[in-house]
Design a protein around this motif. Sequence first.
Motif, PDB file in Angstrom:
ATOM      1  N   GLU A 135      -8.989 -80.994  51.504  1.00 45.22           N
ATOM      2  CA  GLU A 135      -9.943 -81.680  51.930  1.00 45.22           C
ATOM      3  C   GLU A 135     -10.047 -83.302  51.804  1.00 45.22           C
ATOM      4  OE1 GLU A 135     -13.886 -81.615  53.576  1.00 45.22           O
ATOM      5  OE2 GLU A 135     -12.248 -79.812  53.185  1.00 45.22           O
ATOM      6  N   LEU A 136      -8.827 -83.924  50.367  1.00 45.55           N
ATOM      7  CA  LEU A 136      -9.359 -85.562  50.223  1.00 45.55           C
ATOM      8  C   LEU A 136      -8.047 -85.581  51.750  1.00 45.55           C
ATOM      9  CD1 LEU A 136      -9.169 -85.652  46.962  1.00 45.55           C
ATOM     10  CD2 LEU A 136     -10.682 -86.857  48.143  1.00 45.55           C
ATOM     11  N   GLY A 137      -7.379 -85.154  51.513  1.00 45.89           N
ATOM     12  CA  GLY A 137      -5.995 -85.708  52.755  1.00 45.89           C
ATOM     13  C   GLY A 137      -5.389 -86.732  52.273  1.00 45.89           C
ATOM     14  N   GLU A 138      -5.282 -86.467  50.842  1.00 43.14           N
ATOM     15  CA  GLU A 138      -5.087 -87.755  49.522  1.00 43.14           C
ATOM     16  C   GLU A 138      -4.658 -87.447  48.523  1.00 43.14           C
ATOM     17  OE1 GLU A 138      -7.055 -91.512  50.623  1.00 43.14           O
ATOM     18  OE2 GLU A 138      -7.915 -91.196  48.786  1.00 43.14           O
ATOM     19  N   PRO A 139      -3.677 -88.479  47.486  1.00 45.12           N
ATOM     20  CA  PRO A 139      -3.253 -87.748  46.937  1.00 45.12           C
ATOM     21  C   PRO A 139      -4.699 -88.171  45.662  1.00 45.12           C
ATOM     22  CG  PRO A 139      -1.594 -88.873  47.418  1.00 45.12           C
ATOM     23  CD  PRO A 139      -2.593 -88.775  48.233  1.00 45.12           C
ATOM     24  N   LEU A 140      -4.434 -87.153  44.266  1.00 44.70           N
ATOM     25  CA  LEU A 140      -5.781 -87.495  43.281  1.00 44.70           C
ATOM     26  C   LEU A 140      -5.474 -88.605  42.330  1.00 44.70           C
ATOM     27  CD1 LEU A 140      -8.150 -84.283  42.687  1.00 44.70           C
ATOM     28  CD2 LEU A 140      -8.934 -86.703  42.269  1.00 44.70           C
ATOM     29  N   LEU A 141      -5.786 -89.742  42.472  1.00 41.61           N
ATOM     30  CA  LEU A 141      -5.441 -90.433  40.609  1.00 41.61           C
ATOM     31  C   LEU A 141      -5.257 -89.422  39.699  1.00 41.61           C
ATOM     32  CD1 LEU A 141      -3.669 -92.770  39.345  1.00 41.61           C
ATOM     33  CD2 LEU A 141      -5.482 -93.721  39.450  1.00 41.61           C
ATOM     34  N   SER A 142      -4.581 -89.598  38.696  1.00 40.71           N
ATOM     35  CA  SER A 142      -4.659 -88.050  37.664  1.00 40.71           C
ATOM     36  C   SER A 142      -4.108 -88.591  36.245  1.00 40.71           C
ATOM     37  CB  SER A 142      -4.863 -86.573  38.266  1.00 40.71           C
ATOM     38  OG  SER A 142      -5.635 -86.477  39.215  1.00 40.71           O
ATOM     39  N   SER A 143      -5.041 -88.489  35.329  1.00 37.35           N
ATOM     40  CA  SER A 143      -4.307 -87.887  33.649  1.00 37.35           C
ATOM     41  C   SER A 143      -5.036 -86.887  33.506  1.00 37.35           C
ATOM     42  CB  SER A 143      -4.764 -89.519  33.089  1.00 37.35           C
ATOM     43  OG  SER A 143      -4.357 -89.445  31.817  1.00 37.35           O
ATOM     44  N   THR A 144      -4.292 -86.507  32.525  1.00 39.40           N
ATOM     45  CA  THR A 144      -4.643 -85.366  31.332  1.00 39.40           C
ATOM     46  C   THR A 144      -5.802 -85.340  30.987  1.00 39.40           C
ATOM     47  OG1 THR A 144      -2.438 -84.615  31.236  1.00 39.40           O
ATOM     48  CG2 THR A 144      -3.467 -83.645  29.506  1.00 39.40           C
ATOM     49  N   LEU A 145      -6.630 -84.938  30.496  1.00 36.61           N
ATOM     50  CA  LEU A 145      -7.809 -84.661  29.564  1.00 36.61           C
ATOM     51  C   LEU A 145      -7.644 -84.306  28.403  1.00 36.61           C
ATOM     52  CD1 LEU A 145      -9.878 -85.240  29.919  1.00 36.61           C
ATOM     53  CD2 LEU A 145     -11.487 -83.046  30.535  1.00 36.61           C
ATOM     54  N   LEU A 146      -6.890 -85.390  28.092  1.00 35.47           N
ATOM     55  CA  LEU A 146      -6.094 -85.133  26.294  1.00 35.47           C
ATOM     56  C   LEU A 146      -7.663 -86.651  26.138  1.00 35.47           C
ATOM     57  CD1 LEU A 146      -4.880 -83.392  23.731  1.00 35.47           C
ATOM     58  CD2 LEU A 146      -2.947 -85.467  24.907  1.00 35.47           C
ATOM     59  N   LEU A 147      -8.498 -86.092  24.938  1.00 32.57           N
ATOM     60  CA  LEU A 147      -8.867 -87.053  24.335  1.00 32.57           C
ATOM     61  C   LEU A 147      -8.342 -87.577  23.094  1.00 32.57           C
ATOM     62  CD1 LEU A 147     -12.316 -85.668  24.239  1.00 32.57           C
ATOM     63  CD2 LEU A 147     -11.466 -87.560  26.002  1.00 32.57           C
ATOM     64  N   PRO A 148      -8.805 -89.205  22.850  1.00 36.17           N
ATOM     65  CA  PRO A 148      -8.007 -90.202  21.619  1.00 36.17           C
ATOM     66  C   PRO A 148      -7.919 -89.073  20.469  1.00 36.17           C
ATOM     67  CG  PRO A 148      -9.796 -91.611  23.135  1.00 36.17           C
ATOM     68  CD  PRO A 148      -9.474 -90.323  23.790  1.00 36.17           C
ATOM     69  N   GLY A 149      -6.763 -89.358  20.085  1.00 37.22           N
ATOM     70  CA  GLY A 149      -7.030 -88.942  18.748  1.00 37.22           C
ATOM     71  C   GLY A 149      -6.929 -86.768  17.720  1.00 37.22           C
ATOM     72  N   GLU A 150      -7.378 -86.540  19.717  1.00 31.77           N
ATOM     73  CA  GLU A 150      -7.027 -84.890  19.730  1.00 31.77           C
ATOM     74  C   GLU A 150      -5.614 -84.675  19.837  1.00 31.77           C
ATOM     75  OE1 GLU A 150     -10.397 -82.983  21.119  1.00 31.77           O
ATOM     76  OE2 GLU A 150     -11.861 -84.500  20.566  1.00 31.77           O
ATOM     77  N   ASP A 151      -4.956 -83.261  19.632  1.00 29.55           N
ATOM     78  CA  ASP A 151      -3.980 -82.865  20.225  1.00 29.55           C
ATOM     79  C   ASP A 151      -3.668 -81.828  21.420  1.00 29.55           C
ATOM     80  OD1 ASP A 151      -3.088 -83.414  17.822  1.00 29.55           O
ATOM     81  OD2 ASP A 151      -3.005 -82.474  16.015  1.00 29.55           O
ATOM     82  N   GLU A 152      -5.063 -81.700  21.416  1.00 24.53           N
ATOM     83  CA  GLU A 152      -5.204 -80.054  22.362  1.00 24.53           C
ATOM     84  C   GLU A 152      -6.375 -80.915  23.934  1.00 24.53           C
ATOM     85  OE1 GLU A 152      -3.401 -77.389  22.872  1.00 24.53           O
ATOM     86  OE2 GLU A 152      -2.977 -77.081  20.364  1.00 24.53           O
ATOM     87  N   PRO A 153      -5.503 -80.360  24.878  1.00 26.59           N
ATOM     88  CA  PRO A 153      -6.411 -80.206  25.624  1.00 26.59           C
ATOM     89  C   PRO A 153      -7.833 -79.797  25.831  1.00 26.59           C
ATOM     90  CG  PRO A 153      -4.798 -79.552  26.679  1.00 26.59           C
ATOM     91  CD  PRO A 153      -4.459 -79.893  25.013  1.00 26.59           C
ATOM     92  N   LEU A 154      -9.107 -80.608  26.457  1.00 27.93           N
ATOM     93  CA  LEU A 154      -9.967 -80.320  26.704  1.00 27.93           C
ATOM     94  C   LEU A 154     -10.208 -78.550  27.593  1.00 27.93           C
ATOM     95  CD1 LEU A 154     -13.030 -83.020  26.966  1.00 27.93           C
ATOM     96  CD2 LEU A 154     -12.269 -80.774  24.846  1.00 27.93           C
ATOM     97  N   THR A 155     -10.354 -78.368  27.970  1.00 29.23           N
ATOM     98  CA  THR A 155     -10.163 -76.719  28.436  1.00 29.23           C
ATOM     99  C   THR A 155     -11.923 -75.250  28.732  1.00 29.23           C
ATOM    100  OG1 THR A 155      -9.840 -74.543  26.929  1.00 29.23           O
ATOM    101  CG2 THR A 155      -7.715 -76.066  27.717  1.00 29.23           C
ATOM    102  N   GLN A 156     -12.244 -75.838  28.690  1.00 31.58           N
ATOM    103  CA  GLN A 156     -13.324 -75.496  29.115  1.00 31.58           C
ATOM    104  C   GLN A 156     -14.984 -76.170  29.395  1.00 31.58           C
ATOM    105  OE1 GLN A 156     -14.484 -71.795  28.078  1.00 31.58           O
ATOM    106  NE2 GLN A 156     -12.404 -71.651  27.131  1.00 31.58           N
ATOM    107  N   GLY A 157     -15.039 -76.116  30.970  1.00 30.91           N
ATOM    108  CA  GLY A 157     -15.686 -76.876  31.879  1.00 30.91           C
ATOM    109  C   GLY A 157     -17.004 -76.669  30.642  1.00 30.91           C
TER     110      GLY A 157
END
Length: 206
Positions: A135-157
């Motif tokens: 739908e965008l027609g271009e890349p999404l500038l992204s970064s893993t949703l990993l918060l400072p000081g946490e070992d696991e990324p958030l996985t629940q919306g």
Amino acid sequence: MAKYFDVHPENPQPRTIGTVADSIRSGALVAYPTDSCFALGCQLGSRDGIDRIRSIRQLDDRHHFTLVCQNFAQLGQFVHIDNDVFRAIKAATPGSYTFILPATKEVPRKLLHAKKKTVGVRIPDHAVAQALLAELGEPLLSSTLLLPGEDEPLTQGWEIKERLDHVVDAVVDSGECGTEPTTVIDFSGSEPELVRRGAGDPSRFE
């Protein structure tokens, strides 16, 4: 307060995807699902989006941002890639890999690794991410949703909405997605280098 979008994991609703894409074009920062956990994403040229991702994740200028691309045709506009590397990446995509490569002039300078002039690229194997990219027609500038000081990324919306309600503009939730970040392979040197072992099998590059 972030808007919350509940989308079908295999057949995402076109109207909802269109609404999210419009908000990204208008400068929104969104949390969205991929095949290797949630990511923060904004429009490619959004200086505000880049600054907000850096602030949320407390990143320095050595961090590799990722251009999440719909397909190889799109990916090829943003990185320099020779035939051998092309074949290696082609065999592993779409999938849970991020590849670090020398950037073309199409990539805004602010996104580049400060010294190497490289950028991360990936093609996700996830219906919602793919629908949004189409739908965008271009890349999404992204970064893993990993918060400072946490070992696991958030996985629940719902948890992302709760914790980041005032720092992101939208949360796109399609239920369970990956819980591991991508495997990162650096192809900018003479030999492929495993930077991060993650969801993708790294053995094909070792």
